[in-house]
Motif scaffolding. Structure first.
Motif, mmCIF file in Angstrom:
data_model
loop_
_atom_site.group_PDB
_atom_site.id
_atom_site.type_symbol
_atom_site.label_atom_id
_atom_site.label_comp_id
_atom_site.label_asym_id
_atom_site.label_seq_id
_atom_site.Cartn_x
_atom_site.Cartn_y
_atom_site.Cartn_z
ATOM 1 N N GLU A 118 -5.452 4.221 -2.245
ATOM 2 C CA GLU A 118 -6.296 3.964 -1.078
ATOM 3 C C GLU A 118 -5.448 3.669 0.161
ATOM 4 O OE1 GLU A 118 -9.498 1.195 -1.402
ATOM 5 O OE2 GLU A 118 -9.968 1.772 -3.450
ATOM 6 N N TYR A 119 -4.347 2.954 -0.025
ATOM 7 C CA TYR A 119 -3.546 2.509 1.114
ATOM 8 C C TYR A 119 -2.067 2.794 0.876
ATOM 9 C CZ TYR A 119 -7.831 -0.165 1.778
ATOM 10 O OH TYR A 119 -9.141 -0.521 1.912
ATOM 11 N N VAL A 150 -5.864 3.162 6.726
ATOM 12 C CA VAL A 150 -6.464 2.093 7.535
ATOM 13 C C VAL A 150 -6.886 2.699 8.866
ATOM 14 C CG1 VAL A 150 -6.072 -0.139 8.651
ATOM 15 C CG2 VAL A 150 -5.024 0.342 6.432
ATOM 16 N N SER A 151 -8.131 2.506 9.250
ATOM 17 C CA SER A 151 -8.622 3.068 10.510
ATOM 18 C C SER A 151 -8.028 2.315 11.694
ATOM 19 C CB SER A 151 -10.148 2.982 10.576
ATOM 20 O OG SER A 151 -10.560 1.626 10.687
ATOM 21 N N HIS A 163 -7.738 -7.914 6.822
ATOM 22 C CA HIS A 163 -6.904 -7.048 5.983
ATOM 23 C C HIS A 163 -7.700 -6.561 4.778
ATOM 24 C CE1 HIS A 163 -3.468 -5.712 3.575
ATOM 25 N NE2 HIS A 163 -2.711 -5.843 4.648
ATOM 26 N N PRO A 164 -7.563 -5.279 4.400
ATOM 27 C CA PRO A 164 -8.278 -4.807 3.198
ATOM 28 C C PRO A 164 -7.761 -5.498 1.940
ATOM 29 C CG PRO A 164 -6.720 -3.139 3.969
ATOM 30 C CD PRO A 164 -6.771 -4.198 5.035
ATOM 31 N N GLU A 165 -8.628 -5.614 0.942
ATOM 32 C CA GLU A 165 -8.239 -6.226 -0.324
ATOM 33 C C GLU A 165 -7.351 -5.257 -1.110
ATOM 34 O OE1 GLU A 165 -8.955 -9.229 -1.972
ATOM 35 O OE2 GLU A 165 -9.565 -9.941 0.006
ATOM 36 N N PHE A 211 5.374 1.311 0.264
ATOM 37 C CA PHE A 211 4.522 0.761 -0.774
ATOM 38 C C PHE A 211 3.097 1.283 -0.668
ATOM 39 C CE2 PHE A 211 4.627 -2.114 2.788
ATOM 40 C CZ PHE A 211 3.300 -2.503 2.994
ATOM 41 N N LEU A 212 2.397 1.264 -1.810
ATOM 42 C CA LEU A 212 1.022 1.729 -1.910
ATOM 43 C C LEU A 212 0.207 0.721 -2.692
ATOM 44 C CD1 LEU A 212 3.078 4.381 -2.300
ATOM 45 C CD2 LEU A 212 0.903 5.577 -2.278
ATOM 46 N N ALA A 213 -1.128 0.806 -2.524
ATOM 47 C CA ALA A 213 -2.000 -0.122 -3.247
ATOM 48 C C ALA A 213 -3.319 0.557 -3.570
ATOM 49 C CB ALA A 213 -2.244 -1.381 -2.413
ATOM 50 N N ASN A 214 -3.966 0.044 -4.624
ATOM 51 C CA ASN A 214 -5.296 0.460 -5.051
ATOM 52 C C ASN A 214 -5.309 1.910 -5.536
ATOM 53 O OD1 ASN A 214 -5.736 -2.056 -3.980
ATOM 54 N ND2 ASN A 214 -7.517 -1.460 -2.742
ATOM 55 N N LYS A 215 -4.769 2.083 -6.722
ATOM 56 C CA LYS A 215 -4.769 3.394 -7.371
ATOM 57 C C LYS A 215 -6.209 3.820 -7.676
ATOM 58 C CE LYS A 215 -2.749 6.654 -10.091
ATOM 59 N NZ LYS A 215 -1.752 7.648 -9.648
#
Length: 387
Positions: free
Chosen positions: A45-46, A66-67, A112-114, A134-138
């Motif tokens: 996601e991010y 992120v918008s 900030h997004p979760e 870095f990345l988050a939320n697979k």
């Protein structure tokens, strides 16, 4: 296929991403492509990539997922702490099932997004860490009973991300080499300026001396002519003073680190206002601190635009403003001088510093616009991002 290797489909995707990067010349464009490619390839996601500065923050921070509205609501750029600090200081990959459960987690701003599952790699040139990717939320298909954030990034994901991190390191290393080359060029330019200053002021002082001698010889025989010669002495002295004052501004190191961009610009413009007959004014509004590269670009473009306006345009007034533009800033330099035809200038090979200004704008990830019409003055506007 060994554990942690990149599957053939992943190699094809990485290859496509790297080909896309090769089409970009500016480092920020390359970093943005890397971040977007990483998010797409790892189906997250991010994604973000941070390049640290020497003050506990980040000189550049590129995000994807992120918008613009979300990014504005989040607020200032993050500091080097928590998991980010671990990647930068220890140069160790981080692959976490839930970043919020890690003892180093220190929270984030309200807007900030979760983030949950997390993967991050240092961007390094040899042993030197240049940044963190870095990345988050697979994203994955989850059973209804399975809580969010438990998909998890894999070793294959880490292998893919490692290739992109290596190319980010290449882009950042090339950018540093370019900056070093530019510094050497600036040093050479300063030496050239000092030489020209010596020649120009020496010629003016020589003319001043001859004119003063002529005036002294004419005082008794022809007072009217002597008065004219003395007026020329005054004019030559004023010109010499202008040369010296302007050169002091150009040669003086910018006090950006100590005083900040707004104060440095205001001080230099006050000096120019005193040194020239043209009225030079400065206004600023709601400008936040920018990364070092962007602040230097704004300062140098302002100096070049002011030099053109005061030396070449014949302007009676020059207005400089610095305002907030999104997360960055907008510099505007407007004069009421004679103006010029930008297309004719390009054809004639006389650039009036425009090439240098465009290079600085591009190097800082910004954009430069020039509006000028013969007889109607010139407006130069630079917009730079905030990170």
């Amino acid at each position: 296929m060994t554990t942690g290797s990149v599957p053939e489909s992943g190699l094809a995707a990485v290859s496509a991403a790297l080909l896309a990067m090769s089409r970009h010349l500016e480092v920020r464009d390359v970093l943005q492509t890397i971040v977007a490619s990483a998010r797409e390839l790892l189906d997250a996601e991010y994604a973000a990539l941070g390049v640290p500065d020497d003050h506990g923050g980040f000189a550049q921070f590129v995000v994807d997922g992120v918008s613009d509205e979300q990014w504005k609501a989040i607020g200032p750029l993050p500091r080097q702490h928590g998991i980010l600090a671990a990647m930068l200081q220890d140069a160790t990959p981080q692959r976490l099932a839930d970043v919020r459960e890690d003892p180093r987690f220190e929270g984030w701003p309200r807007a900030h997004p979760e983030l949950s599952d997390f993967i991050g790699l240092p961007v390094a040139d040899g042993e030197e860490v240049l940044g963190a990717l870095f990345l988050a939320n697979k994203r994955c298909a989850r059973p209804p009973a399975k809580p969010r954030g438990r998909c998890g990034f894999t070793e294959q994901d880490q292998a893919l991300l490692g290739i992109l991190a290596q190319h980010a390191a290449i882009a950042l290393t090339n950018a540093r080499l370019y900056e070093r080359s530019r510094e050497l060029t600036i040093a050479g330019e300063r030496a050239r300026l000092a030489h020209e200053l010596h020649d120009a002021v020496s010629q003016k002082l020589f003319s001043l001396r001859l004119t003063a001698q002529a005036a002294a010889a004419l005082v008794d025989r022809d007072p009217v002519r002597a008065q004219g010669e003395l007026q020329q002495v005054a004019d030559l002295a004023a010109e010499a003073a202008d040369e010296l004052r302007a050169a002091v501004v150009e040669l003086r190191p910018a006090a950006l680190d100590e005083d900040g961009l707004v104060a440095t610009l205001r001080t230099q413009i006050q000096v120019l206002d005193r040194a020239h007959t043209a009225k030079v004014t400065f206004a600023s509004q709601s400008v936040r601190a920018l990364p070092a590269a962007q602040e230097e670009a704004v300062l140098r473009v302002a100096q070049e635009a002011l030099h053109n306006a005061l030396r070449h345009s014949g302007a009676a007034a020059v207005e400089v403003s610095l305002t907030r533009g999104g997360l960055g800033a907008v510099l505007r330099v407007e004069d009421d001088g004679q103006g010029f035809d930008p297309s004719a200038v390009r054809r004639a090979g006389r650039h009036l510093g425009l090439v240098s200004m465009r290079d600085r704008a591009s190097g800082a990830g910004g954009s430069l616009t020039v509006e000028s019409v013969p007889g109607k003055g010139t407006v130069i506007e630079l917009e730079v991002p905030g990170g």
